[in-house]
Design an enzyme around this catalytic site. Structure first.
Site, PDB file in Angstrom:
ATOM      1  N   LYS A   1      36.353  37.523  37.872  1.00  0.00           N
ATOM      2  CA  LYS A   1      35.442  38.667  37.940  1.00  0.00           C
ATOM      3  C   LYS A   1      34.439  38.622  36.769  1.00  0.00           C
ATOM      4  O   LYS A   1      34.639  37.861  35.803  1.00  0.00           O
ATOM      5  CB  LYS A   1      36.267  39.957  37.914  1.00  0.00           C
ATOM      6  CG  LYS A   1      37.161  40.166  39.159  1.00  0.00           C
ATOM      7  CD  LYS A   1      37.969  41.466  39.005  1.00  0.00           C
ATOM      8  CE  LYS A   1      38.771  41.820  40.234  1.00  0.00           C
ATOM      9  NZ  LYS A   1      39.535  43.085  40.046  1.00  0.00           N
ATOM     10  N   PHE A  28      37.325  55.918  42.194  1.00  0.00           N
ATOM     11  CA  PHE A  28      36.658  54.934  41.343  1.00  0.00           C
ATOM     12  C   PHE A  28      35.913  53.865  42.147  1.00  0.00           C
ATOM     13  O   PHE A  28      35.474  52.855  41.600  1.00  0.00           O
ATOM     14  CB  PHE A  28      37.682  54.266  40.405  1.00  0.00           C
ATOM     15  CG  PHE A  28      38.883  53.702  41.110  1.00  0.00           C
ATOM     16  CD1 PHE A  28      38.848  52.452  41.712  1.00  0.00           C
ATOM     17  CD2 PHE A  28      40.072  54.445  41.189  1.00  0.00           C
ATOM     18  CE1 PHE A  28      39.942  51.931  42.375  1.00  0.00           C
ATOM     19  CE2 PHE A  28      41.171  53.924  41.857  1.00  0.00           C
ATOM     20  CZ  PHE A  28      41.106  52.671  42.454  1.00  0.00           C
ATOM     21  N   ARG A  69      49.650  35.181  42.358  1.00  0.00           N
ATOM     22  CA  ARG A  69      49.834  36.596  41.965  1.00  0.00           C
ATOM     23  C   ARG A  69      50.768  36.713  40.756  1.00  0.00           C
ATOM     24  O   ARG A  69      50.576  37.575  39.902  1.00  0.00           O
ATOM     25  CB  ARG A  69      50.418  37.423  43.126  1.00  0.00           C
ATOM     26  CG  ARG A  69      49.464  37.753  44.262  1.00  0.00           C
ATOM     27  CD  ARG A  69      48.409  38.778  43.956  1.00  0.00           C
ATOM     28  NE  ARG A  69      48.840  40.147  43.831  1.00  0.00           N
ATOM     29  CZ  ARG A  69      48.040  41.212  43.929  1.00  0.00           C
ATOM     30  NH1 ARG A  69      46.746  41.058  44.197  1.00  0.00           N
ATOM     31  NH2 ARG A  69      48.485  42.426  43.768  1.00  0.00           N
ATOM     32  N   THR A 127      48.194  44.854  38.821  1.00  0.00           N
ATOM     33  CA  THR A 127      46.828  45.395  38.926  1.00  0.00           C
ATOM     34  C   THR A 127      46.404  46.107  37.645  1.00  0.00           C
ATOM     35  O   THR A 127      45.295  45.904  37.150  1.00  0.00           O
ATOM     36  CB  THR A 127      46.774  46.395  40.107  1.00  0.00           C
ATOM     37  OG1 THR A 127      47.281  45.741  41.266  1.00  0.00           O
ATOM     38  CG2 THR A 127      45.363  46.878  40.349  1.00  0.00           C
ATOM     39  N   ARG A 134      46.197  38.946  33.556  1.00  0.00           N
ATOM     40  CA  ARG A 134      45.706  40.324  33.408  1.00  0.00           C
ATOM     41  C   ARG A 134      46.316  41.011  32.187  1.00  0.00           C
ATOM     42  O   ARG A 134      45.646  41.787  31.515  1.00  0.00           O
ATOM     43  CB  ARG A 134      46.012  41.109  34.683  1.00  0.00           C
ATOM     44  CG  ARG A 134      45.100  40.726  35.848  1.00  0.00           C
ATOM     45  CD  ARG A 134      45.571  41.346  37.130  1.00  0.00           C
ATOM     46  NE  ARG A 134      44.564  41.302  38.185  1.00  0.00           N
ATOM     47  CZ  ARG A 134      44.759  41.764  39.407  1.00  0.00           C
ATOM     48  NH1 ARG A 134      45.925  42.302  39.737  1.00  0.00           N
ATOM     49  NH2 ARG A 134      43.801  41.693  40.306  1.00  0.00           N
ATOM     50  N   ASN A 155      40.354  43.770  35.153  1.00  0.00           N
ATOM     51  CA  ASN A 155      41.521  42.889  35.082  1.00  0.00           C
ATOM     52  C   ASN A 155      41.185  41.412  35.307  1.00  0.00           C
ATOM     53  O   ASN A 155      42.010  40.640  35.739  1.00  0.00           O
ATOM     54  CB  ASN A 155      42.613  43.390  36.017  1.00  0.00           C
ATOM     55  CG  ASN A 155      42.103  43.661  37.413  1.00  0.00           C
ATOM     56  OD1 ASN A 155      41.017  43.205  37.762  1.00  0.00           O
ATOM     57  ND2 ASN A 155      42.863  44.382  38.207  1.00  0.00           N
ATOM     58  N   HIS A 183      40.728  38.336  40.537  1.00  0.00           N
ATOM     59  CA  HIS A 183      41.274  38.816  41.800  1.00  0.00           C
ATOM     60  C   HIS A 183      42.133  37.717  42.398  1.00  0.00           C
ATOM     61  O   HIS A 183      41.813  36.536  42.268  1.00  0.00           O
ATOM     62  CB  HIS A 183      40.140  39.154  42.774  1.00  0.00           C
ATOM     63  CG  HIS A 183      40.617  39.332  44.187  1.00  0.00           C
ATOM     64  ND1 HIS A 183      41.159  40.512  44.632  1.00  0.00           N
ATOM     65  CD2 HIS A 183      40.691  38.463  45.225  1.00  0.00           C
ATOM     66  CE1 HIS A 183      41.535  40.358  45.898  1.00  0.00           C
ATOM     67  NE2 HIS A 183      41.260  39.138  46.284  1.00  0.00           N
TER      68      HIS A 183
HETATM   69  P1  IDP Z   1      44.826  43.990  43.153  1.00  0.00           P
HETATM   70  O1  IDP Z   1      43.497  43.523  42.603  1.00  0.00           O
HETATM   71  O2  IDP Z   1      45.958  43.784  42.170  1.00  0.00           O
HETATM   72  O3  IDP Z   1      45.139  43.421  44.520  1.00  0.00           O
HETATM   73  P2  IDP Z   1      44.089  46.506  44.454  1.00  0.00           P
HETATM   74  O4  IDP Z   1      44.997  47.669  44.644  1.00  0.00           O
HETATM   75  O5  IDP Z   1      43.711  45.696  45.646  1.00  0.00           O
HETATM   76  O6  IDP Z   1      44.745  45.582  43.310  1.00  0.00           O
HETATM   77  O7  IDP Z   1      42.788  47.068  43.738  1.00  0.00           O
HETATM   78  C1  IDP Z   1      41.580  46.339  43.691  1.00  0.00           C
HETATM   79  C2  IDP Z   1      40.952  46.475  42.306  1.00  0.00           C
HETATM   80  O8  IDP Z   1      40.585  47.854  42.096  1.00  0.00           O
HETATM   81  C3  IDP Z   1      41.872  46.148  41.141  1.00  0.00           C
HETATM   82  O9  IDP Z   1      41.942  44.760  40.853  1.00  0.00           O
HETATM   83  C4  IDP Z   1      41.254  46.941  40.011  1.00  0.00           C
HETATM   84  O10 IDP Z   1      40.117  46.263  39.465  1.00  0.00           O
HETATM   85  C5  IDP Z   1      40.785  48.200  40.727  1.00  0.00           C
HETATM   86  N1  IDP Z   1      41.783  49.280  40.715  1.00  0.00           N
HETATM   87  C6  IDP Z   1      42.895  49.381  41.488  1.00  0.00           C
HETATM   88  N2  IDP Z   1      43.589  50.507  41.239  1.00  0.00           N
HETATM   89  C7  IDP Z   1      42.877  51.140  40.270  1.00  0.00           C
HETATM   90  C8  IDP Z   1      43.088  52.405  39.579  1.00  0.00           C
HETATM   91  O11 IDP Z   1      44.051  53.147  39.816  1.00  0.00           O
HETATM   92  N3  IDP Z   1      42.141  52.731  38.657  1.00  0.00           N
HETATM   93  C9  IDP Z   1      41.075  51.946  38.379  1.00  0.00           C
HETATM   94  N4  IDP Z   1      40.842  50.779  38.987  1.00  0.00           N
HETATM   95  C10 IDP Z   1      41.733  50.370  39.923  1.00  0.00           C
HETATM   96 MG    MG Z   2      44.168  43.734  46.296  1.00  0.00          MG
END
Ligand code: IDP
Ligand code: MG
Length: 167
Positions: A10, A58, A91, A97, A108, A122, A125
């Site tokens: 990212k 967000f 992963r 996350t 991360r 983070n 992806h």
């Molecule tokens: P992942 O990237 O671990 O698969 P997802 O739930 O798919 O997690 O969320 C996508 C992206 O959205 C995350 O990588 C992060 O950048 C952001 N994100 C997810 N949950 C939150 C949150 O609760 N607060 C702020 N940003 C979040």
């Molecule tokens: Mg995801």
């Protein structure tokens, strides 16, 4: 069985010069990189990539984050990793996350942060499961950009298509 997963470095990962560190960590998986590119992320691509988040408060910040608007780096590095158990292996090294909950030895956990406005920055992806991996790989790459045949394809003939070529 071999499977495939989408990895994105990212904009915060690029701005922090983490490309080498992330690729080195991911090489521990012994998976193969079968596609890679640097890509500018349109709003449409960002919204499609994060379509499952669109009801989150967000969401707008997340789209700006992926587009690089928060980091003055309007690009991401996209890759497809391929091999045995690719999704779980990537992963596991990627980590949770929420970078504060991610183990310190994960990418991360080591490099992510939560901004004051609450976005989880983070740095990378990784697809979460096979369905998501297929959807995301098809979104980010065309068949000819991947050096192995991952999904069924078709040849279509396009008339009157303008294409930019080298002069
Ligand atoms: P992942 O990237 O671990 O698969 P997802 O739930 O798919 O997690 O969320 C996508 C992206 O959205 C995350 O990588 C992060 O950048 C952001 N994100 C997810 N949950 C939150 C949150 O609760 N607060 C702020 N940003 C979040
Ligand atoms: Mg995801």
């Amino acid at each position: 069985m071999k499977e495939q997963t989408l990895v994105l470095i990212k904009p915060d990962g690029l701005k922090k010069s983490l490309t080498g560190n992330i690729l080195t960590r991911l090489s521990e998986t012994r998976l193969e990189i079968v596609a890679s590119k640097i890509k500018r992320v349109s709003r449409e691509l960002a919204e499609k990539h994060y379509c499952h988040m669109k009801n989150e408060p967000f969401f707008e910040d997340l789209i700006k984050y992926l587009q690089g608007e928060l980091h003055d780096r309007k690009k991401v590095m996209a890759m497809v990793y391929w091999g045995e158990d690719a999704i779980n292996k990537v992963r596991a090294i990627c980590g949770k996350t929420n970078p504060e909950e991610a183990e310190a030895t994960t990418i991360r956990g080591a490099y992510g942060r939560i901004t004051t406005s609450g976005v989880y920055e983070n740095v990378m992806h990784a697809s979460a499961n096979r369905e998501e991996a297929e959807r995301e790989i098809k979104l980010w790459f065309s068949p000819d950009e991947i050096i192995v045949d991952l999904f069924p394809t078709a040849i279509i003939k396009k008339e009157n298509i303008k294409e930019r070529v080298w002069v």
